[in-house]
Design an enzyme around this catalytic site. Structure first.
Site, mmCIF file in Angstrom:
data_model
loop_
_atom_site.group_PDB
_atom_site.id
_atom_site.type_symbol
_atom_site.label_atom_id
_atom_site.label_comp_id
_atom_site.label_asym_id
_atom_site.label_seq_id
_atom_site.Cartn_x
_atom_site.Cartn_y
_atom_site.Cartn_z
ATOM 1 N N HIS A 99 36.718 38.011 33.575
ATOM 2 C CA HIS A 99 35.830 39.164 33.468
ATOM 3 C C HIS A 99 36.379 40.115 32.403
ATOM 4 C CE1 HIS A 99 38.764 40.365 36.660
ATOM 5 N NE2 HIS A 99 38.899 41.344 35.791
HETATM 6 C C1 T46 Z 1 41.702 42.712 36.420
HETATM 7 C C2 T46 Z 1 42.641 41.611 36.770
HETATM 8 C C3 T46 Z 1 43.920 41.648 35.968
HETATM 9 C C4 T46 Z 1 39.156 45.893 45.387
HETATM 10 O O1 T46 Z 1 38.531 46.097 46.452
HETATM 11 N N1 T46 Z 1 39.909 46.906 44.834
HETATM 12 C C5 T46 Z 1 40.607 46.742 43.684
HETATM 13 O O2 T46 Z 1 41.259 47.688 43.215
HETATM 14 C C6 T46 Z 1 40.563 45.453 43.029
HETATM 15 C C7 T46 Z 1 41.312 45.230 41.732
HETATM 16 C C8 T46 Z 1 39.813 44.451 43.595
HETATM 17 N N2 T46 Z 1 39.135 44.677 44.767
HETATM 18 C C9 T46 Z 1 38.408 43.564 45.381
HETATM 19 C C10 T46 Z 1 37.256 42.992 44.579
HETATM 20 C C11 T46 Z 1 37.212 41.540 45.026
HETATM 21 O O3 T46 Z 1 36.443 41.431 46.208
HETATM 22 O O4 T46 Z 1 39.325 42.483 45.544
HETATM 23 C C12 T46 Z 1 38.674 41.233 45.367
HETATM 24 C C13 T46 Z 1 39.380 40.383 44.316
HETATM 25 O O5 T46 Z 1 39.168 40.983 43.019
HETATM 26 P P1 T46 Z 1 38.956 40.094 41.677
HETATM 27 O O6 T46 Z 1 38.281 38.840 42.027
HETATM 28 O O7 T46 Z 1 38.288 40.984 40.661
HETATM 29 O O8 T46 Z 1 40.490 39.807 41.271
HETATM 30 P P2 T46 Z 1 41.045 39.189 39.916
HETATM 31 O O9 T46 Z 1 42.444 38.817 40.193
HETATM 32 O O10 T46 Z 1 40.149 38.153 39.367
HETATM 33 O O11 T46 Z 1 41.021 40.423 38.865
HETATM 34 C C14 T46 Z 1 41.861 41.554 39.073
HETATM 35 C C15 T46 Z 1 41.080 42.871 38.861
HETATM 36 O O12 T46 Z 1 39.905 42.881 39.678
HETATM 37 C C16 T46 Z 1 40.694 43.108 37.433
HETATM 38 O O13 T46 Z 1 40.307 44.456 37.246
HETATM 39 O O14 T46 Z 1 41.664 43.153 35.294
HETATM 40 O O15 T46 Z 1 42.947 41.539 38.159
#
Ligand code: T46
Length: 136
Positions: free
Chosen positions: A50
């Site tokens: 993303h």
């Molecule tokens: C990024 C990379 C490096 C939350 O509720 N609060 C938060 O602060 C974050 C970061 C995520 N979430 C929830 C949203 C999703 O349901 O946690 C779940 C997993 O998030 P995501 O699939 O977006 O995780 P990554 O590891 O793909 O990405 C993360 C960050 O979301 C993103 O901003 O830059 O790490």
């Protein structure tokens, strides 16, 4: 790639171990509003895929290692994050992917904004067209 750079901080090692510090307002180029961690990612699993519309972040690998790919729509670049004294600073329209997590990998991410799903661009073709629009 001007929206991505590595921040190096000095580390202080002695016979007790090592200490390093990232200071807000000095090493971190924004006001920190949120800190989150990524850990227990199994080998073979990739994360990210993303971009963000407004968020600025610094990614610090405090244990283990992973491969962090950044893409500005034109150029892709990879960083191996494997040390707590290096932070990967990212701002602007940058697609990011995380691969090759070691089993002990722990990432700490410092972010400029509270969590907002509406700030995410999770579709690569939407990201590419926003890149083109931003260059017009
Ligand atoms: C990024 C990379 C490096 C939350 O509720 N609060 C938060 O602060 C974050 C970061 C995520 N979430 C929830 C949203 C999703 O349901 O946690 C779940 C997993 O998030 P995501 O699939 O977006 O995780 P990554 O590891 O793909 O990405 C993360 C960050 O979301 C993103 O901003 O830059 O790490």
């Amino acid at each position: 790639m001007k929206q991505v750079h590595l921040i190096d901080v000095p580390s202080f090692g002695d016979d007790r171990g090592t200490l390093c510090a990232f200071e807000a307002g000095k090493d971190i180029p924004f006001e920190i509003k949120r800190v989150y961690c990524i850990y227990h990612t199994e080998s073979g699993i990739s994360r990210g895929f993303h971009a963000h519309k407004h968020l600025k972040q610094v990614v610090i690998c405090v244990s283990g290692s992973c491969r962090f790919l950044v893409d500005n729509g034109k150029t892709k670049q990879e960083y191996i994050l494997d040390s707590p004294d290096k932070g990967l600073a990212i701002e602007g329209l940058i697609w990011r992917e995380m691969h090759d997590f070691s089993s002990d990998c722990v990432l700490i991410i410092l972010a400029s904004e509270h969590f907002q799903e509406s700030d995410y661009i999770r579709d690569y073709s939407e990201f590419k067209s926003l890149c083109l629009q931003s260059k017009l």
